[in-house]
Design a protein around this motif. Structure first.
Motif, PDB file in Angstrom:
ATOM      1  N   GLY A 103       0.812  -1.206   0.000  1.00 13.23           N
ATOM      2  CA  GLY A 103       0.000   0.000   0.000  1.00 13.23           C
ATOM      3  C   GLY A 103       0.846   1.258   0.000  1.00 13.23           C
ATOM      4  N   THR A 106       2.764   2.076   3.234  1.00 11.04           N
ATOM      5  CA  THR A 106       3.454   0.943   3.849  1.00 11.04           C
ATOM      6  C   THR A 106       4.928   0.954   3.456  1.00 11.04           C
ATOM      7  OG1 THR A 106       1.442  -0.389   3.777  1.00 11.04           O
ATOM      8  CG2 THR A 106       3.511  -1.565   4.054  1.00 11.04           C
ATOM      9  N   ARG A 149       1.623  -1.681  11.480  1.00 10.62           N
ATOM     10  CA  ARG A 149       0.505  -1.339  10.600  1.00 10.62           C
ATOM     11  C   ARG A 149       1.000  -1.296   9.157  1.00 10.62           C
ATOM     12  NH1 ARG A 149      -3.948   1.012  13.387  1.00 10.62           N
ATOM     13  NH2 ARG A 149      -4.669   1.879  11.400  1.00 10.62           N
ATOM     14  N   GLU A 151      -0.295  -2.288   4.688  1.00  6.09           N
ATOM     15  CA  GLU A 151      -1.379  -2.559   3.742  1.00  6.09           C
ATOM     16  C   GLU A 151      -0.841  -3.338   2.551  1.00  6.09           C
ATOM     17  OE1 GLU A 151      -4.628   0.492   2.809  1.00  6.09           O
ATOM     18  OE2 GLU A 151      -3.320   0.595   1.037  1.00  6.09           O
ATOM     19  N   VAL A 224      -8.014  -5.480  -0.607  1.00  9.17           N
ATOM     20  CA  VAL A 224      -7.053  -4.739   0.219  1.00  9.17           C
ATOM     21  C   VAL A 224      -6.997  -5.375   1.605  1.00  9.17           C
ATOM     22  CG1 VAL A 224      -6.417  -2.500   1.175  1.00  9.17           C
ATOM     23  CG2 VAL A 224      -7.559  -2.624  -1.056  1.00  9.17           C
ATOM     24  N   GLN A 226      -5.544  -4.855   5.136  1.00 14.92           N
ATOM     25  CA  GLN A 226      -4.960  -3.867   6.043  1.00 14.92           C
ATOM     26  C   GLN A 226      -4.640  -4.515   7.384  1.00 14.92           C
ATOM     27  OE1 GLN A 226      -7.538  -0.445   6.419  1.00 14.92           O
ATOM     28  NE2 GLN A 226      -6.806   0.475   4.516  1.00 14.92           N
TER      29      GLN A 226
END
Length: 255
Positions: A103, A106, A149, A151, A224, A226
């Motif tokens: 992502g 990311t 965190r 993606e 997607v 996440q």
């Protein structure tokens, strides 16, 4: 059954009185006794055969009952408890020829490090496509990204439905870098995002865990994935495998 007992009683009586029967009448009584004996033997064999048939019928009924119980258990057991099996659901196929990219926000992890303090990762991080590989994962055979965190965006080979996904890690019970809380979205060709799943990857369950998605009849352009947190590693998170599945008998409603 009553007829059998009757023949038995008659045979016993004839045996006891045979010494009192005149010799000129003996052949007739002997023939009768022999006939009764043969009839009794025949009925005994039939009873034995019937007994075996009843036994086999009971065994078959017991096996059918056990099978029905197993099928009921499979239908009522939460999907994550069945995740250890390698058998897909009936009429379910793995979606192939997809492509995965990181992502926009990311940051891929490429620094020299060691998984669990023992197994080193190379300097250049493997590409995100590694999560779609079909080979069984081995330690360090993963896509790492910085922090907890990140993606992952999976582009489908063509607009298609997605019924469920699987997430896999080699050692979720000990590796703090395994993903934990996550959200999955589906995107349409016009760029619209629709949430399909909020889930948790459990450490104490099998390494491969399955998650059913919502909106199974919609055709998606991308999926997607996440990751919102991991199991405690503040430096990086590793995704080993992320696979997509669809049922071949779902209702087709294209959006």
């Amino acid at each position: 059954m009553l007829f059998t007992f009757f023949l038995l009683a008659v045979g016993i009586i004839l045996h006891r009185i045979s010494d009192k029967i005149p010799r000129d009448l003996m052949p007739k009584f002997l023939w009768s006794s022999k006939f009764i004996s043969q009839m009794f033997q025949k009925n005994s064999e039939e009873l034995e055969c019937s007994s075996q048939i009843r036994y086999l019928s009971l065994q078959l009924a017991s096996a059918e009952k056990a099978l029905r119980k197993a099928l009921r258990l499979r239908k009522t057991t939460p999907e994550y408890e069945l995740a250890h099996t390698l058998i897909l659901e009936p009429r379910e196929v793995l979606i192939l020829d997809a492509q995965a990219v990181a992502g926009a926000d990311t940051v891929e992890w490429g620094t020299q490090l060691a998984l669990w303090g023992l197994i080193p990762l190379w300097q250049a991080a493997p590409p995100p496509d590694i999560v779609l590989s079909l080979r069984p994962p081995t330690p360090s055979d993963c896509w790492p990204f910085s922090g907890s965190r990140g993606e992952l965006i999976v582009s489908l080979p063509s607009q298609t439905r997605v019924d469920r996904v699987s997430i896999e890690h080699v050692r979720p019970d000990t590796a703090r870098s395994a993903p934990r809380n996550f959200t999955i979205y589906g995107t349409l060709a016009n760029g619209t995002w629709i949430k399909l799943k909020d889930g948790v990857y459990q450490r104490h369950l099998p390494t491969k865990q399955y998650y059913s998605l919502q909106h199974k009849t919609i055709f998606w352009d991308k999926i997607v994935f996440q990751i919102l947190s991991n199991h405690g590693n503040t430096k990086y998170t590793c995704i080993y495998r992320f696979h997509l599945y669809k049922y071949t008998n779902s209702d087709l409603i294209k959006v």
